[in-house]
Design a protein around this motif. Structure first.
Motif, PDB file in Angstrom:
ATOM      1  N   PRO A 108      66.921  42.557  61.967  1.00 50.44           N
ATOM      2  CA  PRO A 108      65.972  41.552  61.967  1.00 50.44           C
ATOM      3  C   PRO A 108      64.596  42.265  61.235  1.00 50.44           C
ATOM      4  O   PRO A 108      63.994  43.404  61.853  1.00 50.44           O
ATOM      5  N   GLY A 109      64.106  41.642  60.278  1.00 52.49           N
ATOM      6  CA  GLY A 109      62.666  42.008  60.004  1.00 52.49           C
ATOM      7  C   GLY A 109      62.670  42.980  58.968  1.00 52.49           C
ATOM      8  O   GLY A 109      61.557  43.647  58.557  1.00 52.49           O
ATOM      9  N   LYS A 110      63.839  43.553  58.526  1.00 53.37           N
ATOM     10  CA  LYS A 110      63.997  44.710  57.606  1.00 53.37           C
ATOM     11  C   LYS A 110      64.666  44.107  56.295  1.00 53.37           C
ATOM     12  O   LYS A 110      65.310  43.208  56.268  1.00 53.37           O
ATOM     13  N   GLU A 111      64.566  45.011  55.456  1.00 58.77           N
ATOM     14  CA  GLU A 111      65.273  44.802  54.246  1.00 58.77           C
ATOM     15  C   GLU A 111      66.796  44.983  54.099  1.00 58.77           C
ATOM     16  O   GLU A 111      67.255  45.971  54.822  1.00 58.77           O
ATOM     17  N   ARG A 112      67.701  44.510  53.314  1.00 58.33           N
ATOM     18  CA  ARG A 112      69.063  44.789  53.317  1.00 58.33           C
ATOM     19  C   ARG A 112      69.183  46.232  52.807  1.00 58.33           C
ATOM     20  O   ARG A 112      68.741  46.592  51.944  1.00 58.33           O
ATOM     21  N   PRO A 142      71.741  52.619  68.562  1.00 60.25           N
ATOM     22  CA  PRO A 142      71.059  51.334  68.593  1.00 60.25           C
ATOM     23  C   PRO A 142      70.462  50.816  67.275  1.00 60.25           C
ATOM     24  O   PRO A 142      70.386  49.758  66.924  1.00 60.25           O
ATOM     25  N   GLU A 143      70.087  51.826  66.488  1.00 63.44           N
ATOM     26  CA  GLU A 143      69.550  51.469  65.232  1.00 63.44           C
ATOM     27  C   GLU A 143      70.381  51.063  63.969  1.00 63.44           C
ATOM     28  O   GLU A 143      70.326  50.630  62.978  1.00 63.44           O
ATOM     29  N   ASP A 144      71.824  51.176  64.666  1.00 70.57           N
ATOM     30  CA  ASP A 144      72.855  50.518  63.378  1.00 70.57           C
ATOM     31  C   ASP A 144      72.954  49.263  63.972  1.00 70.57           C
ATOM     32  O   ASP A 144      73.816  48.243  62.873  1.00 70.57           O
ATOM     33  N   THR A 145      72.253  48.488  64.772  1.00 70.37           N
ATOM     34  CA  THR A 145      72.316  47.147  64.955  1.00 70.37           C
ATOM     35  C   THR A 145      71.862  46.515  63.809  1.00 70.37           C
ATOM     36  O   THR A 145      70.748  46.440  63.390  1.00 70.37           O
ATOM     37  N   ALA A 146      72.798  45.396  63.381  1.00 67.48           N
ATOM     38  CA  ALA A 146      72.373  44.664  62.217  1.00 67.48           C
ATOM     39  C   ALA A 146      73.479  43.724  61.886  1.00 67.48           C
ATOM     40  O   ALA A 146      74.674  43.674  62.367  1.00 67.48           O
ATOM     41  N   VAL A 147      73.254  42.899  61.021  1.00 65.27           N
ATOM     42  CA  VAL A 147      74.256  41.924  60.263  1.00 65.27           C
ATOM     43  C   VAL A 147      74.998  42.736  59.133  1.00 65.27           C
ATOM     44  O   VAL A 147      74.082  43.187  58.270  1.00 65.27           O
ATOM     45  N   TYR A 148      76.347  43.089  59.191  1.00 69.84           N
ATOM     46  CA  TYR A 148      76.754  43.821  58.056  1.00 69.84           C
ATOM     47  C   TYR A 148      77.460  42.960  57.170  1.00 69.84           C
ATOM     48  O   TYR A 148      78.099  42.132  57.487  1.00 69.84           O
TER      49      TYR A 148
END
Length: 126
Positions: free
Chosen positions: A40-44, A87-93
């Motif tokens: 969230p809020g970050k670039e792909r 936790p920093e791996d949290t993302a949509v993959y």
């Protein structure tokens, strides 16, 4: 050919998940498959990529030693084994495919891909 990512979920820090990217359709034309993620809020961000023919693979620095990409050409599937999750791996993959290869680690750049699967959510709790 459509790509479909699966295998996401909720896991505690230090845990593991295995994501799958499967192709549906009559043929599996992609020579290059990559995994990306977007928090969230970050670039792909490009996470890893693999050549289906040679097996040449690349990782972004933040996942080296923890994530492993692999392919099973017989099953038309590429996997992303995720260990020691943070936790920093949290993302949509997302997985993406490309017919022609690109030079080296540029395969981690999203501009090279037009064929994308739907994402799978990975949430790592602390």
């Amino acid at each position: 050919v459509q790509l479909q990512a699966s295998g996401g979920g909720l896991v505690q820090a230090g845990g593991s998940l295995r994501l799958s990217c499967a192709a549906s359709g009559s043929s599996w034309d992609y020579s290059l498959i990559a995994w990306f993620r977007q928090a969230p809020g970050k670039e792909r961000e490009g996470v890893s990529c693999i050549s289906r023919g040679t097996g040449t693979l690349y990782y972004t620095d933040s996942v080296k030693g923890r994530l492993t990409i692999s392919r099973d050409n017989a099953k038309n599937t590429v996997y992303l084994q995720m260990n020691s999750l943070k936790p920093e791996d949290t993302a949509v993959y997302y997985c993406a495919g490309r017919i022609n290869r690109v030079p080296g680690s540029t395969c981690l750049n999203s501009i090279h891909y037009v064929n994308w699967g739907q994402g799978t959510q990975v949430t790592v709790s602390s």
